[in-house]
Scaffold this active site. Structure first.
Site, mmCIF file in Angstrom:
data_model
loop_
_atom_site.group_PDB
_atom_site.id
_atom_site.type_symbol
_atom_site.label_atom_id
_atom_site.label_comp_id
_atom_site.label_asym_id
_atom_site.label_seq_id
_atom_site.Cartn_x
_atom_site.Cartn_y
_atom_site.Cartn_z
ATOM 1 N N CYS A 60 -4.133 -8.830 4.125
ATOM 2 C CA CYS A 60 -4.074 -7.516 4.769
ATOM 3 C C CYS A 60 -4.628 -7.812 6.315
ATOM 4 C CB CYS A 60 -4.894 -6.318 4.153
ATOM 5 S SG CYS A 60 -4.460 -4.887 4.954
ATOM 6 N N ASN A 112 6.102 -15.891 1.217
ATOM 7 C CA ASN A 112 6.464 -14.510 1.658
ATOM 8 C C ASN A 112 6.626 -14.628 3.073
ATOM 9 O OD1 ASN A 112 4.158 -11.736 2.114
ATOM 10 N ND2 ASN A 112 6.318 -11.629 1.699
ATOM 11 N N VAL A 144 0.778 -1.228 -0.029
ATOM 12 C CA VAL A 144 -0.157 0.004 0.109
ATOM 13 C C VAL A 144 0.891 1.224 0.019
ATOM 14 C CG1 VAL A 144 -1.778 1.268 1.256
ATOM 15 C CG2 VAL A 144 -1.857 -1.144 1.055
#
Length: 399
Positions: free
Chosen positions: A110, A210, A29
């Site tokens: 998120c 990740n 973001v």
């Protein structure tokens, strides 16, 4: 393998369109904008994502859509990421974006409070029926593949079933952040490669890992230990965009190159400021006067001048260090002026520091006439000034 509508799917998509990308820059973001993506590609990134875009805003606001899709010929392959919680809105946004990218990604990772309030990101991970519909709708209606980025559950078996559900719905590539939605901020902790490995062993589509990536050696170790097809990094990339080349250049060099790209591909000043604070974090911890100047800067030109001043001061330190290597010793593994990771404290270390801070704020004990009272520092001072006054919150009887 071809997917719905004849488009490439699964490993054909990864091998062909994505050119077997293994080194991946995460969707971030306000941080993975065009200028930053181009800097990352200059230093070895093989695939990039746009920042997370809100599907409903993307549909509604033309300027938001234009900024989110900003790209150029060198910026491929590229995946556009959305957050959404409605299949129709997600599809409508994806249809607007698909001519400008190589795939559409659904953000299911998120963990922030804003995602909880908006019911998107990792806070959708218990609504499997909705997620299946969202992914399947895009899989059948888009001309490009649909991918997903997810977080894990504590339970490995449930995490695997979750991944398999997304695959069955039509997901053609899955990025797995090896942390739960509760692992954020001071509770971030270590990502579980064990969960990621289990997913890789139980799905038939490409998987990216990740989490826990700070150096190129971490990427190589992750690929070996988990068997994934690629590794995605966010924090590691923000502190050192040359990570994929196994380089640790002077931080001001990366800042200068980034600002040159910003001059060519403008973005909001807040993005630029955020990148410079990350790139120069260790320098700003030593030369703290630049921190305030950078925080107050009102233009890219002013920021460029600050970076120039930082460079000059750091180069002076570099010269001094040649004759006196111990002059600039820190807890960092490399000299402070070089790009290197920021190592987050563990949750245990964070909790210990929090308790220490709270200990300093705890009320002081004052023993008077055999009675022990819990008084704040402020009340302690007043007690000295007004020894006959009562500070325990009880009213005295007036006789």
């Amino acid at each position: 393998m071809s997917g719905s509508g004849g488009k490439l799917a699964g490993y054909d998509f990864w091998n062909g369109t994505l050119k077997k990308a293994r080194l991946v820059v995460a969707p971030m973001v306000d941080q993975s904008e065009l200028a930053w993506r181009l800097l990352s590609r200059r230093y070895g990134a093989e695939l990039c994502y746009t920042p997370m875009l809100h599907a409903s805003v993307f549909i509604r606001e033309k300027n938001y859509r234009k900024d989110g899709l900003a790209s150029c010929e060198e910026d491929r392959p590229l995946i556009v990421q959305f957050c959404a919680n409605d299949p129709d809105i997600f599809l409508k946004a994806a249809l607007l974006a698909e001519p400008h990218c190589d795939a559409i990604d659904l953000n299911l990772g998120c963990p922030q409070s804003i995602a909880k309030r908006g019911h998107y990101g990792a806070f959708l991970q218990d609504d499997w029926e909705l997620l299946h519909k969202m992914v399947h709708t895009c899989h059948t209606k888009l001309r490009v593949p649909i991918t997903c980025k997810m977080r894990i559950f504590d339970d490995i078996k449930k995490t695997v079933r979750y991944a398999q559900m997304l695959e069955l719905a039509g997901c053609q590539l899955l990025t797995v952040h090896g942390r739960t939605k509760e692992q954020k901020g001071r509770l971030t902790g270590i990502a579980s490669w064990e969960h990621i490995k289990a997913i890789k062993e139980n799905v038939k589509i490409p998987v990216f890992a990740n989490g826990n990536i700070q150096y190129l050696s971490d990427i190589e170790r992750c690929l070996k230990e988990t068997g994934v097809d690629g590794v995605m990094t966010a924090e590691g990339n923000l502190h050192n965009p040359a990570l994929f080349k196994d380089l640790s250049p002077p931080a001001w060099e990366m800042a200068e190159q980034y600002l040159e790209l910003v001059d060519k591909y403008p973005c909001p000043l807040s993005y630029v400021r955020g990148h410079l604070f990350k790139l120069l974090q260790h320098i700003l911890s030593v030369h703290i006067d630049f921190r305030e100047a950078l925080g107050k800067a009102k233009s890219v030109d002013v920021m460029s001048e600050i970076v120039k001043s930082i460079k000059e001061r750091c180069q002076t330190d570099v010269e001094k260090s040649k004759s006196n290597p111990d002059a600039f010793q820190t807890d960092l593994p490399l000299p402070y002026w070089l790009c290197q990771p920021y190592v987050r404290p563990t949750p245990e270390e964070t909790e210990k520091k929090q308790l220490e801070r709270e200990g300093l704020k705890r009320p002081l004990e004052l023993s008077s006439n055999g009675d022990s009272e819990q008084l704040s520092r402020n009340k302690m001072k007043k007690k000295v000034r007004f020894p006959n006054k009562q500070f325990d919150g009880k009213k005295r009887k007036i006789v």
